[in-house]
Every structure is written in structure tokens, then in C-alpha cells.
Design an enzyme around this catalytic site. Structure first.
Site, PDB file in Angstrom:
ATOM      1  N   ILE A  63       0.830  -1.218   0.000  1.00 43.66           N
ATOM      2  CA  ILE A  63       0.000   0.000   0.000  1.00 43.66           C
ATOM      3  C   ILE A  63       0.861   1.263   0.000  1.00 43.66           C
ATOM      4  CG2 ILE A  63      -2.062  -1.035   1.059  1.00 43.66           C
ATOM      5  CD1 ILE A  63      -1.164   0.299   3.736  1.00 43.66           C
ATOM      6  N   ALA A  86      -2.370  -3.907   7.328  1.00 48.18           N
ATOM      7  CA  ALA A  86      -1.627  -3.403   8.486  1.00 48.18           C
ATOM      8  C   ALA A  86      -0.815  -4.538   9.091  1.00 48.18           C
ATOM      9  CB  ALA A  86      -2.585  -2.865   9.552  1.00 48.18           C
ATOM     10  N   GLU A  87       0.231  -4.151   9.773  1.00 44.72           N
ATOM     11  CA  GLU A  87       0.823  -5.061  10.753  1.00 44.72           C
ATOM     12  C   GLU A  87      -0.141  -5.039  11.924  1.00 44.72           C
ATOM     13  OE1 GLU A  87       3.512  -7.012  10.901  1.00 44.72           O
ATOM     14  OE2 GLU A  87       4.075  -6.588   8.830  1.00 44.72           O
ATOM     15  N   SER A  88      -0.545  -6.220  12.419  1.00 39.28           N
ATOM     16  CA  SER A  88      -1.691  -6.234  13.329  1.00 39.28           C
ATOM     17  C   SER A  88      -1.435  -6.861  14.698  1.00 39.28           C
ATOM     18  CB  SER A  88      -2.857  -6.978  12.649  1.00 39.28           C
ATOM     19  OG  SER A  88      -2.552  -8.356  12.538  1.00 39.28           O
ATOM     20  N   THR A 138      -9.224   0.070  14.986  1.00 38.74           N
ATOM     21  CA  THR A 138      -9.372  -0.810  16.147  1.00 38.74           C
ATOM     22  C   THR A 138      -9.779  -0.024  17.390  1.00 38.74           C
ATOM     23  OG1 THR A 138      -8.075  -2.137  17.701  1.00 38.74           O
ATOM     24  CG2 THR A 138      -6.843  -0.589  16.394  1.00 38.74           C
ATOM     25  N   ASP A 139     -10.450  -0.706  18.304  1.00 36.22           N
ATOM     26  CA  ASP A 139     -10.793  -0.067  19.583  1.00 36.22           C
ATOM     27  C   ASP A 139      -9.545   0.218  20.421  1.00 36.22           C
ATOM     28  OD1 ASP A 139     -10.162  -2.713  20.258  1.00 36.22           O
ATOM     29  OD2 ASP A 139     -11.995  -3.069  21.410  1.00 36.22           O
ATOM     30  N   GLU A 140      -8.409  -0.425  20.040  1.00 37.92           N
ATOM     31  CA  GLU A 140      -7.196  -0.255  20.856  1.00 37.92           C
ATOM     32  C   GLU A 140      -6.675   1.179  20.806  1.00 37.92           C
ATOM     33  OE1 GLU A 140      -4.413  -3.505  20.663  1.00 37.92           O
ATOM     34  OE2 GLU A 140      -5.965  -4.893  20.003  1.00 37.92           O
ATOM     35  N   TYR A 163       1.596  -0.819  18.294  1.00 41.95           N
ATOM     36  CA  TYR A 163       0.548  -1.157  17.324  1.00 41.95           C
ATOM     37  C   TYR A 163      -0.586  -0.151  17.376  1.00 41.95           C
ATOM     38  CZ  TYR A 163      -3.800  -3.323  15.703  1.00 41.95           C
ATOM     39  OH  TYR A 163      -5.018  -3.543  15.096  1.00 41.95           O
ATOM     40  N   LYS A 167      -1.981   2.661  14.669  1.00 38.16           N
ATOM     41  CA  LYS A 167      -3.366   2.705  14.150  1.00 38.16           C
ATOM     42  C   LYS A 167      -3.992   4.067  14.448  1.00 38.16           C
ATOM     43  CE  LYS A 167      -5.393  -0.246  12.453  1.00 38.16           C
ATOM     44  NZ  LYS A 167      -5.498  -0.653  11.015  1.00 38.16           N
ATOM     45  N   LEU A 203      -4.842 -14.980  20.021  1.00 35.90           N
ATOM     46  CA  LEU A 203      -5.187 -15.852  21.147  1.00 35.90           C
ATOM     47  C   LEU A 203      -5.993 -17.106  20.766  1.00 35.90           C
ATOM     48  CD1 LEU A 203      -5.041 -16.304  24.223  1.00 35.90           C
ATOM     49  CD2 LEU A 203      -7.235 -15.103  24.395  1.00 35.90           C
ATOM     50  N   ARG A 227     -11.426  -8.674  26.899  1.00 35.69           N
ATOM     51  CA  ARG A 227     -11.578  -8.282  25.501  1.00 35.69           C
ATOM     52  C   ARG A 227     -13.037  -8.474  25.111  1.00 35.69           C
ATOM     53  NH1 ARG A 227      -7.473  -6.435  26.786  1.00 35.69           N
ATOM     54  NH2 ARG A 227      -5.440  -6.494  25.779  1.00 35.69           N
ATOM     55  N   GLY A 295       3.027  -3.156  28.952  1.00 33.37           N
ATOM     56  CA  GLY A 295       1.981  -2.153  28.690  1.00 33.37           C
ATOM     57  C   GLY A 295       0.624  -2.757  28.389  1.00 33.37           C
TER      58      GLY A 295
HETATM   59  P1  NAD Z   1      -3.756  -9.742   9.537  1.00 36.66           P
HETATM   60  O1  NAD Z   1      -2.446  -9.498  10.172  1.00 36.66           O
HETATM   61  O2  NAD Z   1      -4.379 -11.092   9.592  1.00 36.66           O
HETATM   62  O3  NAD Z   1      -3.673  -9.358   7.983  1.00 36.66           O
HETATM   63  C1  NAD Z   1      -3.055  -8.189   7.544  1.00 36.66           C
HETATM   64  C2  NAD Z   1      -2.869  -8.287   6.020  1.00 36.66           C
HETATM   65  O4  NAD Z   1      -2.299  -7.062   5.560  1.00 36.66           O
HETATM   66  C3  NAD Z   1      -1.930  -9.410   5.599  1.00 36.66           C
HETATM   67  O5  NAD Z   1      -2.513 -10.124   4.519  1.00 36.66           O
HETATM   68  C4  NAD Z   1      -0.667  -8.674   5.153  1.00 36.66           C
HETATM   69  O6  NAD Z   1       0.027  -9.352   4.125  1.00 36.66           O
HETATM   70  C5  NAD Z   1      -1.247  -7.357   4.663  1.00 36.66           C
HETATM   71  N1  NAD Z   1      -0.303  -6.235   4.717  1.00 36.66           N
HETATM   72  C6  NAD Z   1       0.447  -5.821   5.775  1.00 36.66           C
HETATM   73  N2  NAD Z   1       1.170  -4.744   5.433  1.00 36.66           N
HETATM   74  C7  NAD Z   1       0.866  -4.467   4.135  1.00 36.66           C
HETATM   75  C8  NAD Z   1       1.274  -3.470   3.222  1.00 36.66           C
HETATM   76  N3  NAD Z   1       2.172  -2.535   3.561  1.00 36.66           N
HETATM   77  N4  NAD Z   1       0.757  -3.459   1.976  1.00 36.66           N
HETATM   78  C9  NAD Z   1      -0.151  -4.398   1.610  1.00 36.66           C
HETATM   79  N5  NAD Z   1      -0.567  -5.381   2.438  1.00 36.66           N
HETATM   80  C10 NAD Z   1      -0.069  -5.405   3.681  1.00 36.66           C
HETATM   81  O7  NAD Z   1      -4.726  -8.646  10.144  1.00 36.66           O
HETATM   82  P2  NAD Z   1      -6.293  -8.726  10.458  1.00 36.66           P
HETATM   83  O8  NAD Z   1      -6.495  -9.306  11.808  1.00 36.66           O
HETATM   84  O9  NAD Z   1      -7.005  -9.302   9.304  1.00 36.66           O
HETATM   85  O10 NAD Z   1      -6.624  -7.172  10.580  1.00 36.66           O
HETATM   86  C11 NAD Z   1      -7.059  -6.434   9.438  1.00 36.66           C
HETATM   87  C12 NAD Z   1      -7.242  -4.983   9.872  1.00 36.66           C
HETATM   88  O11 NAD Z   1      -8.207  -4.907  10.905  1.00 36.66           O
HETATM   89  C13 NAD Z   1      -5.970  -4.347  10.418  1.00 36.66           C
HETATM   90  O12 NAD Z   1      -5.908  -3.025   9.942  1.00 36.66           O
HETATM   91  C14 NAD Z   1      -6.164  -4.376  11.935  1.00 36.66           C
HETATM   92  O13 NAD Z   1      -5.494  -3.304  12.542  1.00 36.66           O
HETATM   93  C15 NAD Z   1      -7.673  -4.232  12.023  1.00 36.66           C
HETATM   94  N6  NAD Z   1      -8.308  -4.825  13.216  1.00 36.66           N
HETATM   95  C16 NAD Z   1      -8.091  -6.135  13.534  1.00 36.66           C
HETATM   96  C17 NAD Z   1      -8.737  -6.703  14.635  1.00 36.66           C
HETATM   97  C18 NAD Z   1      -8.557  -8.152  14.994  1.00 36.66           C
HETATM   98  O14 NAD Z   1      -9.098  -8.577  16.027  1.00 36.66           O
HETATM   99  N7  NAD Z   1      -7.876  -8.964  14.201  1.00 36.66           N
HETATM  100  C19 NAD Z   1      -9.589  -5.924  15.427  1.00 36.66           C
HETATM  101  C20 NAD Z   1      -9.794  -4.581  15.065  1.00 36.66           C
HETATM  102  C21 NAD Z   1      -9.155  -4.060  13.956  1.00 36.66           C
HETATM  103  P1  TYD Z   2      -4.427 -10.988  20.932  1.00 40.14           P
HETATM  104  O1  TYD Z   2      -5.159 -12.092  20.256  1.00 40.14           O
HETATM  105  O2  TYD Z   2      -2.965 -10.837  20.654  1.00 40.14           O
HETATM  106  O3  TYD Z   2      -5.226  -9.631  20.620  1.00 40.14           O
HETATM  107  P2  TYD Z   2      -5.013  -8.141  21.234  1.00 40.14           P
HETATM  108  O4  TYD Z   2      -3.700  -8.066  21.888  1.00 40.14           O
HETATM  109  O5  TYD Z   2      -5.079  -7.300  19.992  1.00 40.14           O
HETATM  110  O6  TYD Z   2      -6.162  -7.916  22.158  1.00 40.14           O
HETATM  111  O7  TYD Z   2      -4.588 -11.165  22.499  1.00 40.14           O
HETATM  112  C1  TYD Z   2      -5.856 -11.192  23.114  1.00 40.14           C
HETATM  113  C2  TYD Z   2      -5.636 -11.210  24.597  1.00 40.14           C
HETATM  114  O8  TYD Z   2      -5.039 -12.461  24.959  1.00 40.14           O
HETATM  115  C3  TYD Z   2      -4.677 -10.137  25.081  1.00 40.14           C
HETATM  116  O9  TYD Z   2      -5.116  -9.676  26.353  1.00 40.14           O
HETATM  117  C4  TYD Z   2      -3.352 -10.858  25.209  1.00 40.14           C
HETATM  118  C5  TYD Z   2      -3.776 -12.259  25.602  1.00 40.14           C
HETATM  119  N1  TYD Z   2      -2.900 -13.348  25.145  1.00 40.14           N
HETATM  120  C6  TYD Z   2      -2.469 -14.316  26.040  1.00 40.14           C
HETATM  121  O10 TYD Z   2      -2.784 -14.275  27.244  1.00 40.14           O
HETATM  122  N2  TYD Z   2      -1.694 -15.332  25.576  1.00 40.14           N
HETATM  123  C7  TYD Z   2      -1.309 -15.405  24.271  1.00 40.14           C
HETATM  124  O11 TYD Z   2      -0.547 -16.352  23.906  1.00 40.14           O
HETATM  125  C8  TYD Z   2      -1.772 -14.419  23.357  1.00 40.14           C
HETATM  126  C9  TYD Z   2      -1.383 -14.480  21.904  1.00 40.14           C
HETATM  127  C10 TYD Z   2      -2.571 -13.411  23.839  1.00 40.14           C
END
Ligand code: NAD
Ligand code: TYD
Length: 356
Positions: A63, A86-88, A138-140, A163, A167, A203, A227, A295
Site C-alpha cells: 500500500i 496493516a501489521e496487526s 481498532t478499539d485499541e 501497534y 493505528k 489468542l 476483551r 503495557g
Molecule cells: P492480519 O495481520 O491477519 O492481515 C493483515 C494483512 O495485511 C496481511 O494479509 C498482510 O500481508 C497485509 N499487509 C500488511 N502490510 C501491508 C502493506 N504494507 N501493503 C499491503 N498489504 C499489507 O490482520 P487482520 O487481523 O485481518 O486485521 C485487518 C485490519 O483490521 C488491520 O488493519 C487491523 O489493525 C484491524 N483490526 C483487527 C482486529 C482483529 O481482532 N484482528 C480488530 C480490530 C481491527
Molecule cells: P491478541 O489475540 O494478541 O489480541 P489483542 O492483543 O489485539 O487484544 O490477544 C488477546 C488477549 O489475549 C490479550 O489480552 C493478550 C492475551 N494473550 C495471552 O494471554 N496469551 C497469548 O498467547 C496471546 C497471543 C494473547
């Protein structure tokens, strides 16, 4: 808003690949151009069933690549750009914050700038009609809650991890493009998603995979962090509704008052797998408390009133149903999990695309 063509980014990842499936299932005439860099989290096996669907076009790229993004906007002229890329993972951001700035902040700013170049008519001083940029956030970004209260769209941003700071930075740029140039944008801020195709560093898939193999289940700190878990397809539905109906310039929180302490999640997964597999080695003895995340935010909780009142969205999948659907999916897709954990999924692109 009538929308047919979408440029979606990061849709080889967890939420994005579910979104592609959701949209293709729901709209017979939709077109999705999927730009994904294929980082470790991007997995084309998530989209393997769509290889012959002409409505989905995959493009490997970043992107942050201005020439590539401009070319895609020119070629496909999407009605809407939805940025999932995103890196997530919070733990990775603690090890390498700079990567999160590059991908999440700089990448988003590049997308915004490219959309402005394509959609803003400087002579007419007007945006082309029917365009929208939607940032998946994200809510974070709101930081952590104490035992009471919920995040609303007016809660001040107070991110704690690299992270969530990245965001929040992206969100601020999205709003800056709206406030400065009048760009039609929305931001969605969602709570923790769970469901199929989630990379097993997060998780729930990590627990399922470890428990199945009788490996320790790592619980950070006391495990009483809370969460607000949302089934991924409910999130996908909300994103589609915001893309079509969200008022430009608005933020929408997406969550379901489904707050659970981490230990509850761990015990639920153990109980479900124990029962399903009839395996006595899958027990609470596998729970292993490990050092807490630096943190570590104590509690997240979303107030979804705005999206409910304005757009009629609500979380349809109760946790009790969603977790069963999720565990069923992982049990039925052992090969997917084996490829992800062995790294073999990264060879998939080469195999599938080398002769194209
Ligand atoms: P994910 O890590 O599973 O997937 C991220 C994708 O983005 C991957 O396919 C990766 O290859 C791609 N990507 C990363 N950097 C890129 C770049 N510079 N250019 C193009 N592609 C790139 O993430 P996810 O869990 O599917 O999350 C998707 C979005 O939702 C993210 O923006 C994350 O911040 C947001 N989000 C995730 C959650 C969650 O619980 N997973 C909750 C709220 C918001
Ligand atoms: P995660 O799935 O990494 O999502 P986020 O950090 O974005 O909320 O983690 C969810 C919760 O679970 C978070 O409080 C961290 C905790 N956690 C563990 O206790 N053990 C684990 O191995 C992982 C990956 C997360």
C-alpha cells in the site's frame, strides 16, 4: 450508496479474506481488487476457493507503493477503497515499532494521497461523486478501560502499544484528509475479532492449535484482561454497511457487549475441544501463566449504539455460537493450520502464480 467496485487492501489476511468471501457471497455483481503485500500474515490459501472467480483480482504489492496504487486506481476506478492492510499483532509491535510506522502510518498516508490524486478535481474544486475511503481501525486506539464504562466514538484517543499508536496515527491522517481536503472517509473501530482464517499468533487460534497438540496454553499475567469478542462475519457485515451508508467524516465503533476475561476464553476452548475430541489430555492442566505483555491494556469494551441507531447493524452471532463455528472450522481445516504453522503457506503463491 450504489457500490460495485472495491479496492480492498490486506485481504489475504484474516479479516480481509473473510470480507472478500462475505462480499462475493452477498453481491453477484461486485468486483474486488485485492492489494496485499503477502507479509507473514498474508496467506493466499485463505482465498484458494476463489481462484476461478473473475470478480476477485489479486495483486501482490505494498500500500506504500505510490505508482502501483495510482495504477490500480486508474485501471479499476473503484467506488470505494477499504484499507485492511496493516501489521496487526501487538507483541510484534513491541519488538519492532518502526515496521508498524512504515506499514500502518506511511502506507495509509500513501493510499490517502493516491485517492486524493485520483478523486479530487482541482479545477472544479470538487470530489468525484460516489467515492469513499474506509479505514479499518481498532478499539485499541482508545487505550484501556477500568472496570466501568465503554468506548464511544468521542472517547479521546489514548493508545498504549506501538501497534495501537500506529493505528491511531493512521486514523488521524484519515480524518486530516477529510477535514483539510473534504475527502469522503469513514473509520471503523472494531473490538477483537475471532473466526476462520486467523493467524495462530492471536489468542483463539493459538489456543486451539496448542491444545490439540497438548502444548502449553500461555496466559499472559493473571489472565483477567478483558476483551470484547466479535465474530468476524459480523464485523464484515458492519464494514459493508458503513461503506454504503456511513456518513462521510464519521467514525463507527463495532462491537457487541461481549466482554470476556482471557481465562474464560482459554477454559471455553479447552472444554469444547475436550468434549469434541474426547481427549482427556486436553485439560486445564495445560494452562501456563507466563510473563505479562509490556503495557498490557486491561480492558476493552465497545459501545456500539451509534452504528446500531444510524445503520441498523447489530452483532448477530452470540459468542456461544461463534466459538463453536470457529472451533469446527479449525478442526475441519487441519491442513490449513499445518501449512501456516510449518510456513508452507508461503510457498503457495509461488506454486499458484509462477506460470501465470
Ligand atoms: P492480519 O495481520 O491477519 O492481515 C493483515 C494483512 O495485511 C496481511 O494479509 C498482510 O500481508 C497485509 N499487509 C500488511 N502490510 C501491508 C502493506 N504494507 N501493503 C499491503 N498489504 C499489507 O490482520 P487482520 O487481523 O485481518 O486485521 C485487518 C485490519 O483490521 C488491520 O488493519 C487491523 O489493525 C484491524 N483490526 C483487527 C482486529 C482483529 O481482532 N484482528 C480488530 C480490530 C481491527
Ligand atoms: P491478541 O489475540 O494478541 O489480541 P489483542 O492483543 O489485539 O487484544 O490477544 C488477546 C488477549 O489475549 C490479550 O489480552 C493478550 C492475551 N494473550 C495471552 O494471554 N496469551 C497469548 O498467547 C496471546 C497471543 C494473547
Amino acid at each position: 450508496m450504489e457500490m460495485k467496485t472495491f479496492l480492498v487492501t490486506g485481504c489475504a489476511g484474516f479479516i480481509g479474506s473473510n470480507f472478500v468471501h462475505y462480499m462475493l457471497e452477498k453481491y453477484p455483481d461486485v468486483r474486488l481488487v485485492n492489494l496485499d503485500k503477502l507479509t507473514y500474515a498474508g496467506n493466499l490459501e485463505n482465498l484458494a476457493d476463489l481462484e476461478n472467480d473473475p470478480r476477485h483480482t489479486f495483486v501482490q504489492g505494498d500500500i506504500g507503493d505510490a505508482a502501483l496504487v495510482a495504477a490500480l486506481l486508474d485501471q479499476y476506478d473503484p467506488d470505494c477503497v477499504i484499507n485492511f492492510a496493516a501489521e496487526s499483532h501487538v507483541d510484534r509491535s513491541i519488538s519492532d515499532p518502526g515496521l508498524f510506522v512504515k506499514n500502518n502510518v506511511e502506507g495509509t498516508v500513501n493510499l490517502l494521497q493516491c485517492c486524493k490524486n485520483a478523486w479530487y478535481d482541482a479545477d472544479a474544486k470538487a470530489w468525484r461523486a460516489g467515492k469513499k475511503f474506509l479505514q479499518v481501525s481498532t478499539d485499541e486506539v482508545y487505550g484501556a478501560l477500568g472496570p466501568e464504562g465503554f468506548f464511544t466514538e468521542t472517547t479521546p484517543l489514548c493508545p498504549h502499544s506501538p501497534y495501537s499508536a500506529s493505528k491511531a496515527g493512521s486514523d488521524l491522517f484519515v480524518m486530516a484528509f477529510h477535514d483539510t481536503y473534504g475527502m469522503p472517509v469513514n473509520i471503523t473501530r472494531c473490538s477483537n475479532n475471532y473466526g476462520p482464517y486467523q493467524f495462530p499468533e492471536k489468542l483463539i487460534p493459538l489456543l486451539i492449535n496448542n491444545a490439540k497438540h497438548h502444548k502449553a496454553l500461555p496466559v499472559y499475567g493473571d489472565g483477567l484482561q478483558v476483551r470484547d469478542w466479535l465474530y468476524v462475519m459480523d464485523h464484515c457485515k458492519a464494514i459493508d454497511m458503513v461503506a454504503r451508508g456511513g456518513k462521510p467524516g464519521e467514525v463507527y465503533n463495532i462491537g457487541g457487549h461481549n466482554e470476556r476475561p482471557n481465562l474464560f476464553i482459554v477454559k471455553t476452548v479447552i472444554a469444547q475441544l475436550h468434549e469434541r475430541l474426547g481427549d482427556d489430555a486436553i485439560s486445564e492442566d495445560l494452562i501456563t501463566h507466563v510473563a505479562d505483555r509490556l503495557g498490557h491494556d486491561r480492558r476493552y469494551g465497545i459501545d456500539p449504539t451509534k452504528i446500531k441507531n444510524d445503520l441498523g447493524w447489530y452483532p448477530e452471532t452470540p459468542f456461544e455460537k461463534g466459538i463453536v463455528l470457529t472451533i469446527d472450522w479449525y478442526l475441519a481445516h487441519e491442513e490449513w493450520m499445518a501449512h501456516v504453522t510449518s510456513g508452507d503457506y508461503q510457498k503457495y503463491y509461488e506454486q499458484m502464480y509462477k506460470n501465470r
